[in-house]
Design an enzyme around this catalytic site. Structure first.
Site, PDB file in Angstrom:
ATOM      1  N   GLU A 157     -14.834  -1.475  -4.501  1.00  0.00           N
ATOM      2  CA  GLU A 157     -14.886  -0.066  -4.884  1.00  0.00           C
ATOM      3  C   GLU A 157     -14.326   0.154  -6.276  1.00  0.00           C
ATOM      4  O   GLU A 157     -13.366  -0.488  -6.687  1.00  0.00           O
ATOM      5  CB  GLU A 157     -14.066   0.765  -3.896  1.00  0.00           C
ATOM      6  CG  GLU A 157     -14.571   0.603  -2.502  1.00  0.00           C
ATOM      7  CD  GLU A 157     -14.250   1.792  -1.638  1.00  0.00           C
ATOM      8  OE1 GLU A 157     -14.456   1.687  -0.426  1.00  0.00           O
ATOM      9  OE2 GLU A 157     -13.801   2.816  -2.153  1.00  0.00           O
ATOM     10  N   GLU A 200      -4.026  -6.171  -5.043  1.00  0.00           N
ATOM     11  CA  GLU A 200      -2.716  -6.234  -5.688  1.00  0.00           C
ATOM     12  C   GLU A 200      -2.879  -7.051  -6.982  1.00  0.00           C
ATOM     13  O   GLU A 200      -2.989  -8.286  -6.938  1.00  0.00           O
ATOM     14  CB  GLU A 200      -1.711  -6.886  -4.720  1.00  0.00           C
ATOM     15  CG  GLU A 200      -0.372  -7.222  -5.327  1.00  0.00           C
ATOM     16  CD  GLU A 200       0.231  -6.120  -6.195  1.00  0.00           C
ATOM     17  OE1 GLU A 200       0.347  -4.979  -5.737  1.00  0.00           O
ATOM     18  OE2 GLU A 200       0.579  -6.422  -7.351  1.00  0.00           O
ATOM     19  N   CYS A 204      -6.439   7.765  -4.202  1.00  0.00           N
ATOM     20  CA  CYS A 204      -5.544   6.625  -4.011  1.00  0.00           C
ATOM     21  C   CYS A 204      -5.382   6.298  -2.535  1.00  0.00           C
ATOM     22  O   CYS A 204      -5.108   7.172  -1.730  1.00  0.00           O
ATOM     23  CB  CYS A 204      -4.149   6.963  -4.513  1.00  0.00           C
ATOM     24  SG  CYS A 204      -3.996   6.964  -6.266  1.00  0.00           S
TER      25      CYS A 204
END
Ligand code: SAH
Length: 372
Positions: free
Chosen positions: A103, A193, A364
């Site tokens: 995404e 991450e 988010c």
């Protein structure tokens, strides 16, 4: 001799990835194929400005050479799905060369009073460049994420693989092409991450800066904190902003929300952030998600202020964006402002990041590749 042989094998390797290479590297690449140096500049322009998807498209190359290159893969993604929110944030599901989906989000910021009107095809039309202040792209650094933060949709699906730097650069080019506007800012706040994929992320930062033309200071790397990696990142002396996802004012609470926090105490994390500032001269900002009743009480704000005492920083409060799997609540506006006020009274710079793209599930923590 060995070096020579190695060069040869690279030069004839069909799968050498061109996206991510600098002008000098592309020039060397064309020269290895017997072409004059200026073809490197042309290749650079077609890759980064014109968004070429195959070398066969590059009409300024001589026809005969182009034909031999026609099947050379560029490894650009394709848009599998896209959606748009009322604030014009666009979320994309991109299909990578190996079929996996990631995404990416494109977030336009309009000038005050600037019209959001688009020409042509309604919402998807071209945005008037004069009305645009910034175009930010939120990029993924991994397919999935291994961190499993309790409140985050991406972690629920587990980790699949790291992205290559060219797959990160591709996301920016895709948003740029879809909006028909230059991307001005980039945040590594999509899936994954970034500090678990440090080398590729650093390579992508260099390419975005050097080849796509985005200032390093307009790029932000967001991390939940990985032992040793903040110091390692500092050694690269980038001018990017580091954003650290803190989310809790004490160790116990942080471990509840972020499983990996067990291996990295808050004290060590904050020490490493101070070191990052010392080495790079750049700011570290802290992100703090607000979960009603869990970490948004006045005592948490006071504790947070104490934790960050003496740190020249900025706290971004992110009201929780709902995801299906957990039943955290977003606090109401009054509580959010009360939390921010306590920090301000303690002389900590703070802003509240009201999320963009909520209806498109693009805000988010709402990113997951399983949609559609
Ligand atoms: N792994 C990195 C970057 C990806 S997440 C990191 O943790 O920083 C980008 C930001 O969105 C992080 O601050 C993350 O904690 C936050 N986030 C995750 N889930 C969220 C949710 N449901 N609501 C609001 N913010 C969320």
């Amino acid at each position: 001799m060995t070096i020579q042989l190695e060069k040869q094998s690279i030069a004839t390797d069909k799968n050498e990835v061109l996206l991510g290479k600098s002008l000098e590297q592309l020039t060397a690449w064309v020269q290895q194929r017997g072409q004059p140096a200026y073809r490197g500049k042309q290749l650079h322009q077609w890759l980064y400005e014109k968004g070429a998807r195959s070398l066969g498209e590059i009409s300024v190359f001589p026809k005969q050479w182009r034909e031999t290159l026609a099947d050379y893969p560029i490894y650009r993604s394709t848009i599998h799905y896209r959606s748009i929110a009322s604030d014009k944030t666009r979320k994309y599901l991109l299909r990578l060369a190996d079929g996996l989906i990631i995404e990416t989000v494109g977030i336009p910021t309009f000038k005050r009073g600037g019209d959001k009107e688009t020409g042509g095809q309604g919402d998807w039309g071209t945005i008037n460049p004069k009305s645009l202040e910034r175009l930010t792209v939120c990029v993924s650094s991994q397919v999935g994420c291994p961190m499993a933060c309790d409140f985050c949709a991406t972690g629920k699906g587990g980790f699949i693989r790291n992205l290559k730097s060219h797959e990160i650069v591709d996301q920016v080019l895709t948003v740029q092409e879809d909006f028909r506007q230059r991307v001005t800012n980039g945040v590594f706040m999509g899936m994954g991450e970034p500090l678990l994929n440090l080398n590729e992320v650093v390579a992508a930062v260099h390419c975005l800066n050097r080849d796509v033309g985005i200032g390093q200071r307009s790029l932000t790397i967001s991390t939940v904190g990985i032992p040793n990696k903040i110091r390692q990142l500092a050694q690269h002396h980038l001018q990017v902003t580091l954003a650290v996802s803190l989310h809790a004012s004490n160790q116990r609470l942080r471990e509840r929300l972020i499983p990996s926090a067990k291996h990295y105490t808050l004290d060590n994390l904050i020490d490493d952030c101070r070191e990052y500032v010392r080495i790079t001269g750049r700011r570290v900002t802290f992100e703090y998600i607000l979960l009603a009743g869990t970490n948004d009480l006045p005592e948490h704000a006071l504790e947070l202020a104490k934790l960050l005492r003496g740190f020249q920083t900025h706290v971004n409060l992110i009201p929780y964006n709902p995801i299906q799997e957990v039943d955290y609540q977003r606090p109401d506006r009054q509580r959010i402002e009360a939390f921010a006020d306590i920090l301000r009274q303690k002389r900590i710079a703070v802003s509240v990041r009201y999320s963009r793209g909520l209806e498109a599930d693009a805000a988010c923590g709402q990113l997951r590749a399983s949609k559609v």
